[in-house]
Design an enzyme around this catalytic site. Structure first.
Site, PDB file in Angstrom:
ATOM      1  N   ASP A 112       0.837  -1.200   0.000  1.00 54.41           N
ATOM      2  CA  ASP A 112       0.000   0.000   0.000  1.00 54.41           C
ATOM      3  C   ASP A 112       0.873   1.252   0.000  1.00 54.41           C
ATOM      4  OD1 ASP A 112      -2.023   1.831   0.170  1.00 54.41           O
ATOM      5  OD2 ASP A 112      -2.608   1.352   2.218  1.00 54.41           O
ATOM      6  N   ASP A 322      -1.024   5.962  -7.075  1.00 55.21           N
ATOM      7  CA  ASP A 322      -1.337   4.938  -6.083  1.00 55.21           C
ATOM      8  C   ASP A 322      -1.286   3.559  -6.727  1.00 55.21           C
ATOM      9  OD1 ASP A 322      -2.290   3.881  -3.570  1.00 55.21           O
ATOM     10  OD2 ASP A 322      -4.255   3.678  -4.493  1.00 55.21           O
TER      11      ASP A 322
END
Length: 444
Positions: A112, A322
């Site tokens: 992440d 991301d």
């Protein structure tokens, strides 16, 4: 100074020396990433549908913190069925294999880039989700140590409390109200290849005994790769990392490289490496913000207001990159322009993409082996990212659909991993620069 304080002081000094020795001996590291759906035997559009659903949950999280082979799609300049499947909300799209403790316990964790904390579920569980591997038991590891409440990493937690000097209890929440809580500790982590993993001692992590969230069960926890002191890249002290994501429908793993191995020279060919500055947002310090200035579709620069991508003084807005979001999400004013441009320039009949979870889809002509679509370019401050067609349009002959993997959002814009496929992307945290170059990632 009392004896207890003296002991704490010397232990902190010892751990600091260990940390310095660890960072001086480790220069580079390679880890392989596996897509969460790579072993599911899904068709290309099933993969797309699952990723789109996970992405819709992911963008809600981030913004609340602010088989079937298809037709070939060719990009040119301007002028020149519903699936029933169990899908978790998802905290990310890629898993990395690692091991923890002495003796070591192997498990997979979700990567992440939008958060910092490294954590895994720990016994004895108060509330734990079902995970593919055994739950870590700190009581049987000889290298497990609780971290002191006086330490910098305990202070770096957004929420913590101390019941004793060596009992830094944490609560780490995500934007969708999922959370992990437990004790902040240090352990030896094994990272890298199965044949010859690298042991890294003294990695701070959350030993979570109470973990709540629908998307966590893809792995046994999360490895945060954000910009804060708790993240893996910060703790390794190597200053930079890179990754190269293979195509959605490939089963091959994607390389994640740290330190000296995070070098784009191996990817250089006829296309030059481009670099742009990484921006910071004090309100969201973990995110990697990019200076996106505009978007070009089919050779025409769209009339997008400058405010659409601007990072506001109150911390809202802006554009992040991301790895855990598949679909790219653009702020509403920008998305309207992109949607209109594709509807006007793609010479195909518009189709309903709601079954897939996407907004802009077209009907492929019967028997079509290729179609012509407009080029898409992201215009950054200092670089233009010309995307290959397969990075923003997915065609599937079995459903007869061609879909744009871009959606609208409110406020925050997100460059997703579909758009990052077969790009070697380098995050240089010391220079605060993001660099990229087109690469065949399965050959890196």
């Amino acid at each position: 100074m009392g004896m207890g304080a003296v002991q704490v002081f010397f232990l902190l000094q010892l751990w600091a020396l260990i940390d310095m020795a660890r960072c001086s001996s480790l220069s580079g590291l390679r880890v392989e990433l596996t897509h969460v759906d790579s072993n599911g035997n899904f068709s290309k559009f099933e993969l797309l549908q699952r990723a789109a659903l996970r992405s819709s949950h992911r963008v809600a999280r981030l913004t609340s913190a602010d088989g079937g082979s298809g037709a070939v799609v060719k990009a040119t300049d301007a002028g020149s069925g519903q699936v029933q499947a169990s899908v978790h909300a998802g905290s990310g799209e890629f898993l990395m294999d690692l091991a923890i403790g002495t003796p070591s316990l192997a498990y997979s964790a979700i990567l992440d880039t939008g958060s910092d904390l490294i954590w895994t579920q720990c016994k004895p569980c108060v509330r734990c989700f079902l995970q593919p591997s055994a739950v870590f038991d700190p009581s049987i590891s000889s290298t497990y140590k609780k971290l002191p409440c006086t330490g910098e990493l305990c202070h770096a937690l957004p929420t913590s409390r101390c019941a004793a000097a060596f009992d830094c209890k944490y609560l780490y929440t995500y934007g969708d109200s999922s959370s992990t809580q437990g004790v902040l500790a240090s352990e030896t982590f094994e990272l890298g290849s199965d044949a010859k993993p690298t042991a890294v001692p003294g990695v701070a992590f959350g030993c979570g005994d109470t973990n709540v969230g629908n998307g966590f069960s893809q792995g046994a926890g999360i490895v945060g790769l954000g910009r804060g002191p708790l993240s893996l890249i910060s703790q390794l002290g190597l200053g930079k990392f890179s990754y190269c994501l293979t195509s959605l429908d490939q089963s091959k793993k994607s390389p994640l490289l740290f330190g000296s191995l995070a070098d784009l020279s191996a990817s250089e060919g006829t296309v030059a490496v481009q670099s742009i500055p990484l921006l910071k947002n004090p309100q969201q310090p973990s995110f990697y913000y990019l200076p996106l200035k505009g978007i070009t579709v089919g050779g025409t620069r769209l009339q997008i207001p400058s405010s659409a991508f601007a990072l506001q003084q109150d911390g809202t807005g802006g554009v992040i990159i991301d790895s855990g979001t598949s679909i790219t999400y653009l702020e509403a004013a920008a998305y309207r322009q992109v949607k209109r441009a594709f509807l006007n320039q793609v010479q195909l009949r518009a189709a309903d993409g709601s079954d897939v979870g996407l907004d802009v889809c077209f009907s492929l002509p019967a028997g079509a082996s290729s179609v012509t679509v407009p080029k898409l370019t992201f215009n950054f401050d200092g670089a233009d990212l010309d995307l290959p067609a397969e990075n923003y349009l997915i065609a599937d002959s079995s459903t007869g659909l061609l879909c744009l993997t871009i959606m609208g959002s409110r406020g925050l814009s997100i460059i997703g991993n579909f758009q990052q496929q077969n790009l070697h992307i380098l995050y240089d945290l010391k220079q605060e620069i993001l660099s990229f170059v087109p690469t065949q990632c399965d050959k890196l």
